[in-house]
Scaffold this motif. Structure first.
Motif, PDB file in Angstrom:
ATOM      1  N   ALA A 116       0.347  30.177  13.524  1.00 41.16           N
ATOM      2  CA  ALA A 116      -0.182  29.708  14.804  1.00 41.16           C
ATOM      3  C   ALA A 116       0.420  28.362  15.195  1.00 41.16           C
ATOM      4  CB  ALA A 116      -1.709  29.603  14.724  1.00 41.16           C
ATOM      5  N   HIS A 117       0.496  27.460  14.248  1.00 39.09           N
ATOM      6  CA  HIS A 117       1.047  26.128  14.525  1.00 39.09           C
ATOM      7  C   HIS A 117       2.495  26.217  14.998  1.00 39.09           C
ATOM      8  CE1 HIS A 117       3.202  22.399  13.177  1.00 39.09           C
ATOM      9  NE2 HIS A 117       2.185  21.819  13.783  1.00 39.09           N
ATOM     10  N   CYS A 118       3.308  27.018  14.294  1.00 43.52           N
ATOM     11  CA  CYS A 118       4.727  27.155  14.662  1.00 43.52           C
ATOM     12  C   CYS A 118       4.875  27.802  16.045  1.00 43.52           C
ATOM     13  CB  CYS A 118       5.461  27.969  13.609  1.00 43.52           C
ATOM     14  SG  CYS A 118       5.581  27.136  12.000  1.00 43.52           S
ATOM     15  N   CYS A 119       4.041  28.799  16.331  1.00 45.65           N
ATOM     16  CA  CYS A 119       4.105  29.466  17.649  1.00 45.65           C
ATOM     17  C   CYS A 119       3.677  28.530  18.765  1.00 45.65           C
ATOM     18  CB  CYS A 119       3.228  30.716  17.645  1.00 45.65           C
ATOM     19  SG  CYS A 119       3.868  32.064  16.631  1.00 45.65           S
ATOM     20  N   ILE A 120       2.586  27.775  18.536  1.00 40.75           N
ATOM     21  CA  ILE A 120       2.095  26.850  19.559  1.00 40.75           C
ATOM     22  C   ILE A 120       3.135  25.772  19.840  1.00 40.75           C
ATOM     23  CG2 ILE A 120       0.358  25.094  20.061  1.00 40.75           C
ATOM     24  CD1 ILE A 120      -1.630  26.810  18.431  1.00 40.75           C
ATOM     25  N   ARG A 121       3.764  25.232  18.769  1.00 45.55           N
ATOM     26  CA  ARG A 121       4.775  24.198  18.988  1.00 45.55           C
ATOM     27  C   ARG A 121       5.921  24.721  19.851  1.00 45.55           C
ATOM     28  NH1 ARG A 121       6.504  19.532  17.060  1.00 45.55           N
ATOM     29  NH2 ARG A 121       5.510  19.554  15.008  1.00 45.55           N
ATOM     30  N   ARG A 122       6.432  25.904  19.527  1.00 43.47           N
ATOM     31  CA  ARG A 122       7.566  26.449  20.269  1.00 43.47           C
ATOM     32  C   ARG A 122       7.176  26.743  21.718  1.00 43.47           C
ATOM     33  NH1 ARG A 122       8.517  26.909  15.186  1.00 43.47           N
ATOM     34  NH2 ARG A 122      10.568  27.275  14.285  1.00 43.47           N
ATOM     35  N   THR A 123       5.968  27.238  21.910  1.00 49.27           N
ATOM     36  CA  THR A 123       5.516  27.547  23.268  1.00 49.27           C
ATOM     37  C   THR A 123       5.358  26.278  24.103  1.00 49.27           C
ATOM     38  OG1 THR A 123       4.351  29.511  22.452  1.00 49.27           O
ATOM     39  CG2 THR A 123       3.730  28.673  24.630  1.00 49.27           C
ATOM     40  N   GLY A 125       6.675  23.333  23.515  1.00 52.32           N
ATOM     41  CA  GLY A 125       7.972  22.693  23.693  1.00 52.32           C
ATOM     42  C   GLY A 125       8.799  23.353  24.776  1.00 52.32           C
ATOM     43  N   ALA A 126       8.707  24.692  24.867  1.00 53.24           N
ATOM     44  CA  ALA A 126       9.495  25.420  25.866  1.00 53.24           C
ATOM     45  C   ALA A 126       8.913  25.280  27.270  1.00 53.24           C
ATOM     46  CB  ALA A 126       9.582  26.893  25.480  1.00 53.24           C
ATOM     47  N   VAL A 127       7.585  25.302  27.365  1.00 50.35           N
ATOM     48  CA  VAL A 127       6.941  25.282  28.692  1.00 50.35           C
ATOM     49  C   VAL A 127       6.828  23.862  29.248  1.00 50.35           C
ATOM     50  CG1 VAL A 127       4.834  25.818  29.966  1.00 50.35           C
ATOM     51  CG2 VAL A 127       5.690  27.409  28.222  1.00 50.35           C
ATOM     52  N   TYR A 128       6.374  22.925  28.403  1.00 56.39           N
ATOM     53  CA  TYR A 128       6.091  21.571  28.891  1.00 56.39           C
ATOM     54  C   TYR A 128       7.146  20.535  28.478  1.00 56.39           C
ATOM     55  CZ  TYR A 128       1.506  23.612  29.752  1.00 56.39           C
ATOM     56  OH  TYR A 128       0.483  24.415  30.194  1.00 56.39           O
ATOM     57  N   LYS A 129       8.154  20.975  27.722  1.00 63.10           N
ATOM     58  CA  LYS A 129       9.211  20.075  27.272  1.00 63.10           C
ATOM     59  C   LYS A 129       8.647  18.869  26.508  1.00 63.10           C
ATOM     60  CE  LYS A 129      12.073  22.698  29.482  1.00 63.10           C
ATOM     61  NZ  LYS A 129      12.907  23.684  28.737  1.00 63.10           N
ATOM     62  N   THR A 130       7.587  19.102  25.745  1.00 63.31           N
ATOM     63  CA  THR A 130       6.951  18.036  24.984  1.00 63.31           C
ATOM     64  C   THR A 130       7.793  17.688  23.771  1.00 63.31           C
ATOM     65  OG1 THR A 130       4.805  18.887  25.654  1.00 63.31           O
ATOM     66  CG2 THR A 130       4.821  17.350  23.806  1.00 63.31           C
ATOM     67  N   ILE A 133       7.294  14.464  18.418  1.00 67.03           N
ATOM     68  CA  ILE A 133       6.355  13.436  17.992  1.00 67.03           C
ATOM     69  C   ILE A 133       5.087  13.464  18.847  1.00 67.03           C
ATOM     70  CG2 ILE A 133       6.011  10.938  17.828  1.00 67.03           C
ATOM     71  CD1 ILE A 133       8.832  10.657  16.897  1.00 67.03           C
ATOM     72  N   SER A 134       5.223  13.706  20.140  1.00 71.32           N
ATOM     73  CA  SER A 134       4.045  13.798  21.013  1.00 71.32           C
ATOM     74  C   SER A 134       3.178  14.987  20.626  1.00 71.32           C
ATOM     75  CB  SER A 134       4.475  13.915  22.477  1.00 71.32           C
ATOM     76  OG  SER A 134       5.194  12.776  22.883  1.00 71.32           O
ATOM     77  N   PHE A 135       3.826  16.118  20.323  1.00 67.87           N
ATOM     78  CA  PHE A 135       3.067  17.292  19.900  1.00 67.87           C
ATOM     79  C   PHE A 135       2.355  17.017  18.580  1.00 67.87           C
ATOM     80  CE2 PHE A 135       2.583  21.177  17.462  1.00 67.87           C
ATOM     81  CZ  PHE A 135       1.958  22.024  18.367  1.00 67.87           C
ATOM     82  N   ASP A 136       3.064  16.388  17.634  1.00 70.06           N
ATOM     83  CA  ASP A 136       2.456  16.076  16.340  1.00 70.06           C
ATOM     84  C   ASP A 136       1.235  15.183  16.506  1.00 70.06           C
ATOM     85  OD1 ASP A 136       4.340  17.560  15.013  1.00 70.06           O
ATOM     86  OD2 ASP A 136       5.594  15.854  14.444  1.00 70.06           O
ATOM     87  N   LEU A 137       1.298  14.264  17.442  1.00 70.89           N
ATOM     88  CA  LEU A 137       0.173  13.358  17.694  1.00 70.89           C
ATOM     89  C   LEU A 137      -1.045  14.130  18.183  1.00 70.89           C
ATOM     90  CD1 LEU A 137      -1.103  10.562  18.096  1.00 70.89           C
ATOM     91  CD2 LEU A 137      -0.005  10.491  20.348  1.00 70.89           C
TER      92      LEU A 137
END
Length: 594
Positions: A116-123, A125-130, A133-137
């Motif tokens: 779930a974590h890996c899927c959420i990060r990729r999603t 990152g792709a949609v919001y260009k986050t 480090i911001s995502f990790d926070l």
């Protein structure tokens, strides 16, 4: 057949575990290691005899462990109630170890969380260009609350105080370091004494915060790993702010001056400009490539001071894959990897590491279904067993302890690898593949060992001040594990027990080219193994009663003393094989010194 053996050996090799353990890229260094290795002895008559001993003794060891713990043992009725229903061949499973039971019972949820974590990060990152480090926070704060509930505010208080301590000391590097260490160690004592204090006891209006303690209520246990990251961040910041070990202050002007003289990576930061400060760029391709392949370059990288921000601090501390138990990665390394993907992050290597993880999970399941030594230890059910059987109860317990630590650590590292962060491998050697107390500590919890060397051992003088540095190291290790005088005494005893090995190594090292040298080393190694086994059997497996019964059986009966002599011989055979395994690594240019 030879190719199959080579493939199996490669699957379990150090290089497969972690690229940091591979042969040096510098051909001269690699060749020097290869030249230091002895010619192969695997095909000699001596080692053919050793193979015969292995083929005979190892099955007997498994047989003894099973006979001491299975249904056929007269003591089975004592610990039968501790066992649970299993899933292999209709057998019971020994799920009595509380630490591993938590992992085992929640293994499916943990693997689902990884996915779930890996899927959420990729999603995201792709949609919001986050940014990473911001995502990790954001994810880290949510994860922290889910794990520890409202107890997370106790953690946030400590990490905030530690953050500002490093910035309240003006221009004094020593004062900054002293404040951070004093408060950091104090948190261990404060948490031990006040962790059960309720919010409602402080202010009655906060009593609602006592109702939700998260998935893991013992927040103080995992905080010990957070403490290591707190200190890593702040010490990396202080070293960056006040200069290197010589005390030279690192300013934009000094960097520019040094860059004109030398193109060394340590002298140049990682960005051109940052919040109005101008730097000489460290983005040259060759420098980036060097840091991608060298973890020391990453740990010593000179980032702009503004990168050591409160937001980046939180992103690092609460990075979900490594939050619970590590492995420990320094802040500088984490920040670099957040901006540059290492070559080790590729599908083949990550999949191979995942296959290794699956192998050890299945191995643990097999042992827990057929060898119930944990339950035997908990019930002290060894009355009437032979010294051989009792020793196997202890030895297989040690292997289970090794596995119960290895599996979660490798799961968390696998999670980080899937997420694009390569943390150091924690467990390099099978617990049975150790003959030196010094080398054992280098291979056991290796990321913690590297952290201690970087932030405690070397600053206190390292090998030039070995006794004092070692006392400080093991005192911190003991306090970090638990606030008990028993563990502090254990830490000091470890230093005392290291002295014979250190002295013997210095005395005999001039004779290392003599043909008898490895056999003398083998005698010392057997003595070392007995000391390490007895200490760990007492502390983690058999306890006082079991150890007394084992030693009494070995040295008060003729049969027991015969077992002791045979065991010494078998250990000496095992030691020679361990020596040769390390020589085989050197022939490939690999030398991990453990």
């Amino acid at each position: 057949m030879v190719m199959v053996i080579e493939k199996i050996y490669q699957f379990f090799s150090l290089e497969t575990l972690d690229t940091r353990l591979a042969a040096p890229r510098d051909l001269k260094k690699k060749q020097k290691i290869i030249q230091s290795a002895t010619p192969s002895r695997w095909g000699t008559l001596e080692f053919k005899f050793y193979f015969l001993v292995f083929a005979t003794v190892i099955p007997l060891m498994f047989r003894a462990a099973m006979s001491a713990s299975n249904e056929t043992n007269p003591n089975y009725y004592i610990y039968q109630g501790i066992l649970s229903d299993g899933w292999i061949a209709g057998r019971k499973v020994d799920n009595s170890d509380s630490q591993y039971r938590f992992f085992r019972d929640n293994a499916f949820l943990l693997f689902a969380l990884v996915a779930a974590h890996c899927c959420i990060r990729r999603t995201v990152g792709a949609v919001y260009k986050t940014s990473r480090i911001s995502f990790d926070l954001i994810f880290g704060i949510i994860f922290l609350f889910a794990i520890h509930g409202f107890s997370c505010f106790k953690i946030l208080f400590h990490v905030t105080v530690e953050f500002f301590l490093g910035r309240l000391s003006g221009k004094s590097r020593k004062l900054s370091i002293t404040l951070m260490w004093v408060y950091g160690i104090s948190t261990l004592f404060l948490n031990d004494r006040y962790r059960l204090v309720k919010y409602g006891d402080i202010l009655s209006c906060l009593s609602f915060m006592d109702s939700f303690k998260g998935i893991v209520s013992r927040w103080d246990v995992f905080f010990n790993f957070t403490l290591l990251r707190m200190l890593s961040f702040n010490l990396d910041y202080v070293n960056r702010k006040y200069g290197d070990e010589t005390g030279v202050e690192i300013t934009p002007q000094n960097i520019e001056r040094k860059a004109k003289v030398s193109n060394e990576a340590e002298s140049i930061p990682l960005s051109d400009t940052h919040q109005g400060e101008t730097y000489i760029s460290w983005t040259q391709e060759e420098e980036i490539q060097e840091a991608l392949l060298n973890d020391r370059k990453r740990m010593d990288a000179r980032f702009p001071l503004s990168d050591y921000s409160y937001a980046n601090y939180f992103s690092y501390l609460f990075y979900a894959p490594l939050f619970i138990g590590g492995p420990i990665i320094t802040f500088n390394d984490y920040l670099f990897q957040s901006r540059h993907t290492l070559p080790s992050i590729n599908f083949k290597r990550v999949a191979l590491y995942g296959a290794l993880l699956l192998f050890y999970i299945l191995l643990m399941e097999f042992i827990l279904h057929f060898i119930y030594v944990v339950a035997v230890s908990k019930a002290h059910a060894w009355h009437g067993d032979t010294p051989f059987q009792i020793s196997m109860v202890g030895l297989f317990n040690l292997n289970i302890i090794w596995l119960k630590l290895l599996i979660p650590w490798r799961l968390f590292r696998f999670w980080a690898l899937c997420d694009g962060i390569d943390a150091p491998e924690n467990m390099l050697r099978l617990v049975d593949n150790n003959y030196s107390a010094l080398q054992f500590w280098r291979a056991w919890h290796r990321s913690y060992n590297k952290w201690i060397i970087r932030y405690i051992y070397i600053p206190l003088g390292g090998s030039h001040n070995r006794i004092l540095a070692s006392l400080a190291v093991f005192s911190f290790v003991a306090v970090w594990h638990d606030i008990e005088l028993r563990l502090l005494i254990w830490g000091w005893l470890i230093v005392f027990l290291l002295l014979p090995e250190i002295i013997a190594t210095r005395l005999f090292s001039p004779y290392k080219d003599k043909p008898w040298y490895r056999f003398v080393c083998g005698i010392g190694a057997v003595a070392n193994i007995w000391m390490m086994m007895l200490a760990n059997l007492y502390g983690f497996c058999l306890g006082d009663d079991g150890l007394k019964e084992l030693l009494g059986g070995m040295f008060t009966t003729r049969k027991g003393f015969g077992f002791f002599i045979v065991a010494c011989f078998c250990l000496s055979v095992g030691v020679q094989v361990m020596f040769e395994l390390r020589e085989t690594e050197r022939r490939r240019g690999v030398n991990v010194k453990c």
